[in-house]
Design a protein around this motif. Structure first.
Motif, short mmCIF file in Angstrom:
data_model
loop_
_atom_site.label_atom_id
_atom_site.label_comp_id
_atom_site.label_asym_id
_atom_site.label_seq_id
_atom_site.Cartn_x
_atom_site.Cartn_y
_atom_site.Cartn_z
N CYS A 182 -43.74 -43.92 16.85
CA CYS A 182 -43.82 -43.84 15.25
C CYS A 182 -45.38 -43.75 14.67
CB CYS A 182 -43.29 -45.24 14.87
SG CYS A 182 -41.63 -45.63 15.38
N GLN A 183 -46.22 -43.98 15.59
CA GLN A 183 -47.62 -43.74 15.28
C GLN A 183 -47.75 -42.37 14.54
OE1 GLN A 183 -49.66 -45.95 15.15
NE2 GLN A 183 -48.97 -47.46 16.66
N ASP A 184 -47.47 -41.41 15.14
CA ASP A 184 -47.31 -39.97 14.58
C ASP A 184 -46.20 -39.31 13.99
OD1 ASP A 184 -49.80 -40.18 15.42
OD2 ASP A 184 -49.36 -39.62 17.43
N CYS A 185 -45.33 -40.31 13.47
CA CYS A 185 -44.12 -39.68 12.89
C CYS A 185 -43.66 -40.36 11.68
CB CYS A 185 -43.06 -39.88 13.84
SG CYS A 185 -41.46 -39.33 13.30
N LEU A 186 -43.26 -39.52 10.70
CA LEU A 186 -42.98 -40.18 9.38
C LEU A 186 -41.41 -39.62 8.90
CD1 LEU A 186 -46.35 -39.48 7.18
CD2 LEU A 186 -45.43 -41.67 7.83
N VAL A 187 -40.80 -39.10 10.05
CA VAL A 187 -39.36 -38.62 9.59
C VAL A 187 -38.49 -39.50 8.63
CG1 VAL A 187 -37.32 -37.62 10.76
CG2 VAL A 187 -39.44 -36.73 11.56
N CYS A 188 -38.41 -40.57 9.24
CA CYS A 188 -37.44 -41.64 8.63
C CYS A 188 -37.78 -42.05 7.15
CB CYS A 188 -37.25 -43.10 9.26
SG CYS A 188 -38.74 -43.96 9.77
N LEU A 189 -39.22 -42.13 6.98
CA LEU A 189 -39.78 -42.56 5.47
C LEU A 189 -39.54 -41.34 4.53
CD1 LEU A 189 -43.18 -44.02 4.99
CD2 LEU A 189 -42.46 -42.14 3.78
N THR A 190 -39.51 -40.08 5.35
CA THR A 190 -39.35 -38.84 4.16
C THR A 190 -37.77 -38.72 4.15
OG1 THR A 190 -41.01 -37.97 5.94
CG2 THR A 190 -40.07 -36.32 4.10
N LYS A 191 -37.00 -39.15 5.01
CA LYS A 191 -35.72 -38.75 4.86
C LYS A 191 -34.81 -39.80 4.10
CE LYS A 191 -35.20 -34.81 7.28
NZ LYS A 191 -34.73 -33.72 6.59
N CYS A 192 -35.38 -41.07 4.03
CA CYS A 192 -34.94 -42.23 3.30
C CYS A 192 -34.77 -41.73 2.01
CB CYS A 192 -35.51 -43.48 3.36
SG CYS A 192 -35.02 -44.81 2.21
N PRO A 193 -33.89 -41.46 1.07
CA PRO A 193 -34.06 -41.06 -0.46
C PRO A 193 -34.20 -42.28 -1.22
CG PRO A 193 -31.73 -41.37 0.44
CD PRO A 193 -32.60 -41.68 1.43
N THR A 194 -34.16 -43.48 -1.02
CA THR A 194 -34.28 -44.66 -1.99
C THR A 194 -35.71 -45.23 -2.03
OG1 THR A 194 -33.83 -46.17 -0.38
CG2 THR A 194 -31.91 -45.20 -1.38
N GLY A 195 -36.49 -44.88 -1.18
CA GLY A 195 -37.92 -45.47 -1.01
C GLY A 195 -37.81 -46.88 -0.44
N ALA A 196 -36.99 -46.97 0.23
CA ALA A 196 -36.80 -48.48 0.97
C ALA A 196 -37.73 -48.63 1.98
CB ALA A 196 -35.48 -48.68 1.48
N ILE A 197 -38.13 -47.35 2.76
CA ILE A 197 -38.97 -47.19 3.92
C ILE A 197 -40.42 -46.72 2.91
CG2 ILE A 197 -39.75 -46.34 5.92
CD1 ILE A 197 -36.67 -45.69 6.56
N THR A 198 -41.39 -47.40 3.04
CA THR A 198 -42.80 -47.06 2.32
C THR A 198 -43.85 -47.15 3.21
OG1 THR A 198 -43.72 -49.04 1.33
CG2 THR A 198 -41.67 -48.33 0.42
N GLY A 236 -22.60 -48.29 5.03
CA GLY A 236 -23.77 -48.27 5.79
C GLY A 236 -24.48 -46.85 5.24
N CYS A 237 -25.57 -46.50 6.07
CA CYS A 237 -26.18 -45.07 5.66
C CYS A 237 -26.78 -44.65 7.38
CB CYS A 237 -27.24 -45.47 4.83
SG CYS A 237 -28.57 -44.00 4.58
N MET A 238 -26.74 -43.38 7.43
CA MET A 238 -27.37 -43.00 8.75
C MET A 238 -28.70 -42.22 8.62
SD MET A 238 -25.63 -44.10 11.39
CE MET A 238 -26.27 -42.91 12.51
N LEU A 239 -29.13 -42.17 7.49
CA LEU A 239 -30.28 -40.96 7.31
C LEU A 239 -31.47 -41.38 7.99
CD1 LEU A 239 -29.81 -40.19 3.39
CD2 LEU A 239 -28.77 -39.03 5.39
N CYS A 240 -31.96 -42.71 8.16
CA CYS A 240 -33.14 -43.05 9.03
C CYS A 240 -32.81 -43.03 10.40
CB CYS A 240 -33.82 -44.25 8.45
SG CYS A 240 -32.93 -45.60 8.40
N GLN A 241 -31.66 -43.13 10.84
CA GLN A 241 -31.39 -43.03 12.38
C GLN A 241 -31.04 -41.35 12.63
OE1 GLN A 241 -28.47 -46.30 11.64
NE2 GLN A 241 -29.05 -46.69 13.72
N GLN A 242 -30.44 -40.63 11.73
CA GLN A 242 -29.74 -39.49 12.13
C GLN A 242 -30.93 -38.24 12.38
OE1 GLN A 242 -27.69 -37.78 8.87
NE2 GLN A 242 -26.26 -36.70 10.12
N PHE A 243 -31.98 -38.60 11.68
CA PHE A 243 -33.11 -37.59 12.02
C PHE A 243 -34.30 -38.11 13.06
CE2 PHE A 243 -30.94 -36.58 7.90
CZ PHE A 243 -30.80 -35.23 8.29
N CYS A 244 -34.09 -39.44 13.35
CA CYS A 244 -35.07 -40.07 14.36
C CYS A 244 -35.15 -39.45 15.50
CB CYS A 244 -34.67 -41.60 14.27
SG CYS A 244 -35.94 -42.24 15.65
#
Ligand code: B12
Ligand code: SF4
Ligand code: SF4
Length: 322
Positions: A182-198, A236-244
């Motif tokens: 996760c150090q060099d990855c922001l995929v889940c943050l970018t894919k989360c549409p709601t801003g829950a991951i900030t 549920g929601c798969m967006l922050c797992q689906q692209f991880c």
């Protein structure tokens, strides 16, 4: 390591399960961690009351002599559920752990009892923060998305937790860790549409997560700020797992595939109670572990069928969830 614990670990491994035993002393730390964040007002209060206030940080009355906590991670697949409406079939996803959730708990409790009873020990289920315990026991690590990850399982697992009177002098308790990946990855943050991951804090803004809203009781319609096109699962929601990248190997793993006819979908959209459903429909919902969810189906399905009968044209649910 205690002989019984060592044997337990190897029995778990043989069943493709992973586990950790920690001392009951850790209970206080778990409580302090959750209550401390509440005191610091880091949780939205409505979310806290609905989502976290059920935790109970004391062993059950019939196992007051609990000496340890046992956490067992069970690999879990996604499930497909198809709904036909006016000749069109829409396949929606149930994320890992929804299918057979309670059955898995019962199975693991049964296994632990079978293995530990001959040694003179008992187990009892626990209402504790199971993901936090999985991480602090050293079994899992956090992803930036706040979900737990285990090598060989990704985030596709159900952590189960039990009290036991099995003694545990030494354990593998550790500080919460984020995966190196996760150090060099922001995929889940970018894919989360709601801003829950900030990027402002690690702790999820749970009150913004789609899952908080689509698991809620039916007296809570979706708030206006949720764009209907964001919905991507039945619950549920798969967006922050689906692209991880850490979940890539598990994304095609599905089990169960129930299909509901036009007539059944119509009943769901109307919000009928379970006794108004044909026995075959009830049985399908039961197989999915979704009988409890009947009352939220009008709201959750309604976003995919804009008005009864009309599937949302731009929706890309099928693609998003695969
Ligand atoms: C409330 C709850 C929710 C809420 C809030 C989620 C949340 N992150 O808290 C909502 C409804 C939004 C939700 C959603 C989901 N959930 Co949920 N949820 C729970 C529940 C009931 C409690 C979780 C909890 O303790 N939250 C409280 C917060 C404080 O805990 P935390 O997330 O562990 O936060 C820690 C980190 O932020 C860390 N931390 C803080 N700062 C820092 C800094 C650094 C550097 C590090 C490393 C760590 C760190 O400290 C916090 C703890 O003090 C558990 C069941 C249970 N009994 O435990 C399931 C559970 C955690 N959920 C689960 C699942 C599967 C999900 C979903 C993935 C479902 C989905 N696909 O739709 C989503 C994921 C959303 C997300 N991105 O987290 C699984 C976890 C499986 C796993 N692999 O980890 C559980 C265990 C339930 C189950 N099915 O078994 N969930
Ligand atoms: S998408 Fe990237 S940052 Fe998010 S959990 Fe996966 S590896 Fe970590
Ligand atoms: S589950 Fe969906 S809404 Fe919740 S944090 Fe992940 S991507 Fe965002």
């Amino acid at each position: 390591m205690n002989r019984v614990i060592e044997t337990l670990y190897s029995k778990l491994e043989k069943q493709d399960l992973k586990g950790r035993v920690v001392s009951i002393q850790r209970l206080k730390e778990l409580q302090k961690e959750i209550e401390g964040r509440h005191t610091q007002e880091l949780f939205d209060e409505e979310f806290y009351q609905e989502g976290l206030s059920f935790f109970s940080f004391r062993p059950p009355d019939d196992l007051q002599a609990a000496a340890s906590l046992i956490v067992v991670a069970v690999p879990r697949p996604q499930t497909k559920v198809s709904f036909t409406w006016r000749g069109k079939t829409l396949t929606l996803i149930l994320p890992p752990t929804y299918l057979g959730f309670s059955e898995v708990l019962r199975q693991i409790e049964g296994l632990l009892t079978e293995w530990l009873a001959p040694e003179g020990y008992r187990v009892a289920s626990a209402k504790l923060p199971r993901k936090l315990l999985a991480v602090r026991s050293g079994l899992a690590e956090y992803g930036r998305n706040n979900i737990g990850y285990i090598p060989g399982m990704g985030s596709f697992f159900q952590p189960t937790v039990f009290y036991s009177d099995l003694p545990c002098q030494e354990d593998t308790w550790c500080e919460p860790r984020m995966m190196d990946k996760c150090q060099d990855c922001l995929v889940c943050l970018t894919k989360c549409p709601t801003g829950a991951i900030t990027s402002e804090r690690f702790l999820l803004r749970a009150e913004r997560c789609l899952v908080f809203h689509n698991e809620r009781s039916p007296d809570h319609p979706f708030p206006d700020w949720i764009d209907p096109a964001w919905h991507n699962c039945l619950i549920g929601c798969m967006l922050c797992q689906q692209f991880c990248p850490e979940d890539k190997a598990f994304l095609k793993w599905f089990e169960g595939n129930e299909t509901f006819s036009h007539e059944e979908t119509a009943l769901f959209l109307r919000g009928v109670s379970s006794d108004q459903l044909p026995a075959t429909t009830q049985a399908k919902l039961e197989r999915l572990g979704l009988l409890y969810a009947l009352e939220i189906l009008p709201r959750n399905l309604g976003v995919f069928f804009r008005s009864p009968g009309q599937a949302i044209q731009q929706n890309t649910v099928r693609e998003k969830c695969r």
